[in-house]
Design an enzyme around this catalytic site. Sequence first.
Site, PDB file in Angstrom:
ATOM      1  N   CYS A 161       0.828  -1.482   0.362  1.00 20.65           N
ATOM      2  CA  CYS A 161      -0.513   0.025  -0.233  1.00 20.65           C
ATOM      3  C   CYS A 161       0.916   1.126   0.739  1.00 20.65           C
ATOM      4  CB  CYS A 161      -1.162  -0.360   1.168  1.00 20.65           C
ATOM      5  SG  CYS A 161      -0.353  -0.642   2.672  1.00 20.65           S
ATOM      6  N   ARG A 171       3.492   3.400  12.369  1.00 17.96           N
ATOM      7  CA  ARG A 171       2.082   3.193  12.562  1.00 17.96           C
ATOM      8  C   ARG A 171       1.711   4.437  13.881  1.00 17.96           C
ATOM      9  NH1 ARG A 171      -0.205  -0.483   9.616  1.00 17.96           N
ATOM     10  NH2 ARG A 171       0.659  -1.885   9.785  1.00 17.96           N
ATOM     11  N   HIS A 224      -2.815   5.825   4.469  1.00 15.46           N
ATOM     12  CA  HIS A 224      -1.584   6.360   4.601  1.00 15.46           C
ATOM     13  C   HIS A 224      -1.211   7.762   4.716  1.00 15.46           C
ATOM     14  CE1 HIS A 224      -1.405   2.283   5.978  1.00 15.46           C
ATOM     15  NE2 HIS A 224      -1.301   1.661   5.004  1.00 15.46           N
TER      16      HIS A 224
HETATM   17  P1  NAP Z   1      -8.059  -9.224   7.802  1.00  8.67           P
HETATM   18  O1  NAP Z   1      -9.050  -8.343   7.920  1.00  8.67           O
HETATM   19  O2  NAP Z   1      -7.346  -9.773   8.288  1.00  8.67           O
HETATM   20  O3  NAP Z   1      -8.840 -10.508   6.903  1.00  8.67           O
HETATM   21  C1  NAP Z   1      -7.923 -11.543   6.537  1.00  8.67           C
HETATM   22  C2  NAP Z   1      -8.233 -12.220   5.390  1.00  8.67           C
HETATM   23  O4  NAP Z   1      -7.620 -13.887   5.014  1.00  8.67           O
HETATM   24  C3  NAP Z   1      -9.980 -12.835   5.753  1.00  8.67           C
HETATM   25  O5  NAP Z   1     -10.784 -12.529   4.884  1.00  8.67           O
HETATM   26  C4  NAP Z   1      -9.799 -14.412   6.526  1.00  8.67           C
HETATM   27  O6  NAP Z   1     -11.272 -15.460   6.020  1.00  8.67           O
HETATM   28  C5  NAP Z   1      -8.544 -14.488   5.495  1.00  8.67           C
HETATM   29  N1  NAP Z   1      -7.729 -16.179   5.371  1.00  8.67           N
HETATM   30  C6  NAP Z   1      -6.954 -16.254   6.184  1.00  8.67           C
HETATM   31  N2  NAP Z   1      -6.825 -17.442   6.859  1.00  8.67           N
HETATM   32  C7  NAP Z   1      -6.949 -18.441   5.439  1.00  8.67           C
HETATM   33  C8  NAP Z   1      -6.965 -19.121   5.159  1.00  8.67           C
HETATM   34  N3  NAP Z   1      -6.413 -20.091   5.645  1.00  8.67           N
HETATM   35  N4  NAP Z   1      -7.698 -19.998   4.154  1.00  8.67           N
HETATM   36  C9  NAP Z   1      -8.623 -18.685   3.205  1.00  8.67           C
HETATM   37  N5  NAP Z   1      -8.218 -17.384   3.937  1.00  8.67           N
HETATM   38  C10 NAP Z   1      -8.070 -17.004   4.776  1.00  8.67           C
HETATM   39  O7  NAP Z   1      -6.961  -8.918   6.676  1.00  8.67           O
HETATM   40  P2  NAP Z   1      -6.402  -7.471   5.509  1.00  8.67           P
HETATM   41  O8  NAP Z   1      -6.847  -6.296   6.274  1.00  8.67           O
HETATM   42  O9  NAP Z   1      -7.765  -8.021   4.664  1.00  8.67           O
HETATM   43  O10 NAP Z   1      -5.646  -8.419   4.711  1.00  8.67           O
HETATM   44  C11 NAP Z   1      -4.956  -9.255   4.123  1.00  8.67           C
HETATM   45  C12 NAP Z   1      -4.212  -9.547   3.581  1.00  8.67           C
HETATM   46  O11 NAP Z   1      -4.079  -7.888   2.195  1.00  8.67           O
HETATM   47  C13 NAP Z   1      -2.606  -9.233   4.280  1.00  8.67           C
HETATM   48  O12 NAP Z   1      -2.304 -10.259   5.359  1.00  8.67           O
HETATM   49  C14 NAP Z   1      -1.712  -8.756   3.407  1.00  8.67           C
HETATM   50  O13 NAP Z   1      -1.516  -9.751   2.642  1.00  8.67           O
HETATM   51  C15 NAP Z   1      -2.895  -8.324   1.755  1.00  8.67           C
HETATM   52  N6  NAP Z   1      -2.969  -7.144   1.854  1.00  8.67           N
HETATM   53  C16 NAP Z   1      -2.036  -5.809   1.491  1.00  8.67           C
HETATM   54  C17 NAP Z   1      -1.785  -4.562   1.740  1.00  8.67           C
HETATM   55  C18 NAP Z   1      -0.821  -3.628   0.465  1.00  8.67           C
HETATM   56  O14 NAP Z   1      -0.973  -3.354   0.839  1.00  8.67           O
HETATM   57  N7  NAP Z   1      -0.936  -4.224  -0.542  1.00  8.67           N
HETATM   58  C19 NAP Z   1      -3.253  -4.112   2.176  1.00  8.67           C
HETATM   59  C20 NAP Z   1      -3.953  -4.581   3.398  1.00  8.67           C
HETATM   60  C21 NAP Z   1      -3.050  -6.396   2.592  1.00  8.67           C
HETATM   61  P3  NAP Z   1     -11.673 -16.065   7.951  1.00  8.67           P
HETATM   62  O15 NAP Z   1     -12.365 -14.859   8.068  1.00  8.67           O
HETATM   63  O16 NAP Z   1     -12.025 -17.468   8.275  1.00  8.67           O
HETATM   64  O17 NAP Z   1     -10.657 -15.181   9.256  1.00  8.67           O
HETATM   65  C1  3JM Z   2       0.244  -5.993   4.429  1.00  9.08           C
HETATM   66  O1  3JM Z   2       0.289 -13.093   7.081  1.00  9.08           O
HETATM   67  C2  3JM Z   2       0.606 -11.664   6.135  1.00  9.08           C
HETATM   68  O2  3JM Z   2       1.733 -12.607   5.115  1.00  9.08           O
HETATM   69  C3  3JM Z   2       0.579 -10.685   5.954  1.00  9.08           C
HETATM   70  C4  3JM Z   2       1.273  -9.695   6.120  1.00  9.08           C
HETATM   71  C5  3JM Z   2       1.012  -8.417   5.564  1.00  9.08           C
HETATM   72  C6  3JM Z   2       1.118  -8.086   4.018  1.00  9.08           C
HETATM   73  C7  3JM Z   2       2.177  -8.820   3.690  1.00  9.08           C
HETATM   74  O3  3JM Z   2       3.303  -9.281   3.691  1.00  9.08           O
HETATM   75  O4  3JM Z   2       1.445  -9.331   2.444  1.00  9.08           O
HETATM   76  C8  3JM Z   2      -0.214  -7.357   5.912  1.00  9.08           C
HETATM   77  C9  3JM Z   2      -0.131  -6.300   5.703  1.00  9.08           C
HETATM   78  C10 3JM Z   2       1.347  -6.465   3.773  1.00  9.08           C
HETATM   79  C11 3JM Z   2       1.970  -6.047   2.540  1.00  9.08           C
HETATM   80  O5  3JM Z   2       0.968  -5.927   2.078  1.00  9.08           O
HETATM   81  O6  3JM Z   2       3.085  -6.037   2.349  1.00  9.08           O
END
Ligand code: NAP
Ligand code: 3JM
Length: 352
Positions: free
Chosen positions: A130, A249, A256
């Site tokens: 992000c 943070r 952000h």
């Molecule tokens: P979040 O609110 O914690 O949501 C996590 C999601 O992943 C939920 O839908 C969860 O489902 C699912 N999940 C967890 N374990 C799983 C599994 N074993 N199999 C299938 N689904 C599973 O997190 P978020 O903020 O949406 O972010 C999710 C991910 O996106 C992060 O971990 C990161 O890698 C990425 N991200 C990237 C950016 C970026 O900068 N591009 C920004 C934010 C996040 P349940 O409801 O079943 O737990």
């Molecule tokens: C943003 O549990 C994880 O692997 C998620 C960690 C995470 C990430 C990631 O490394 O994919 C949290 C929030 C990011 C990201 O976009 O890099």
Amino acid sequence: MTKEYNIAILGATGAVGRRMIEQLEHSTIPVKSVKLLASFRSAGKKLKLKNEELTVEETTPESFDGIDLVLSSAGGAVSKKFLPEAVKRGAVCVDNTSAFRMDPDVPLVVPEVNPEALKNHHGIIANPNCSTIQMMMALEPIRRKFGLKQIIVSTYQAASGAGQAAIDELKKEAQDYLNGEDIRGNAKILPTKGDKRHYPLAFNLLPQIDVLEDSGYSHEEWKMIHETKKIMLGDMNSKDIKVTATCVRVPVIISHGESVYFEVEDEKATAQDIKDAVASFPGNILQDDIKNQLYPQPLNAEGTRETYVGRIRPDYENPGCFNMWVVADNLLKGAAWNTVENAEYLVKMDLI
Ligand code: NAP
Ligand code: 3JM
């Protein structure tokens, strides 16, 4: 006949996944069907897409049978486990995690910045972090016109970047603090879930995003440095632009902020030239009018797809150097929108 796509959203119940559903509703992608995937914890839950109620399913390799396009945001480990299975079954995946970003066979794409890289995909396309995305949006028009030598960035990152649990934790801490409680010692999620110690974010600042590495940098800082080089120069270790970062943070829920200091190659560039370049780039909005106290703010960026840039000013001590302030919704341009936008480009470029 126009092609229609069978789409799966992996991580559909998360902070990003829910927004992917909304962004898909408002996208130009011709949709045949949508499947919502998460873990066993959310299986059976109902979520709305347009006026249709869809049931969330537990993810298995077979979930991807017949799927053309996967929008993925369930964490790095989940992407590593399931996306190769989806690709094996013929799907193209846009992944929002860091799992594949540095793989040389995986394009790392901000569609306004380096759409041509999409042509080299082998089934997986990575969305940058992000903080990298919004910085690329602000800097790419400047790089194209004036060249870039150096970037020094400090981020002010919202809690939502660490998921729904971090948002809930910040809100609870803020309430407890205002009720007179000592909130030190209660945190369980931030700065990063897997680490040994946890600290409150309410009325606080945490200079740690993701894990701290032996280099002295946090992994988030490492991502910003190497993703920038891969996106702008095609090589994550290129020395052609010098990049350093400090990621912090802050107790904001969504959007952000970034203080970006940069040096251009063309020393004749003025602050007005920089403003004109930023403003003419699709997806950017220049908010820079100091007489009227106009500058980008997280509360105003929330819920929008654009990147906001302001406070553009020269470093009067160093010719060719400037400061600026960049804000974007980290869950939309920083995540869900950039993912869906990449998918729109894949459709338009006939790459699925
Ligand atoms: P979040 O609110 O914690 O949501 C996590 C999601 O992943 C939920 O839908 C969860 O489902 C699912 N999940 C967890 N374990 C799983 C599994 N074993 N199999 C299938 N689904 C599973 O997190 P978020 O903020 O949406 O972010 C999710 C991910 O996106 C992060 O971990 C990161 O890698 C990425 N991200 C990237 C950016 C970026 O900068 N591009 C920004 C934010 C996040 P349940 O409801 O079943 O737990
Ligand atoms: C943003 O549990 C994880 O692997 C998620 C960690 C995470 C990430 C990631 O490394 O994919 C949290 C929030 C990011 C990201 O976009 O890099």
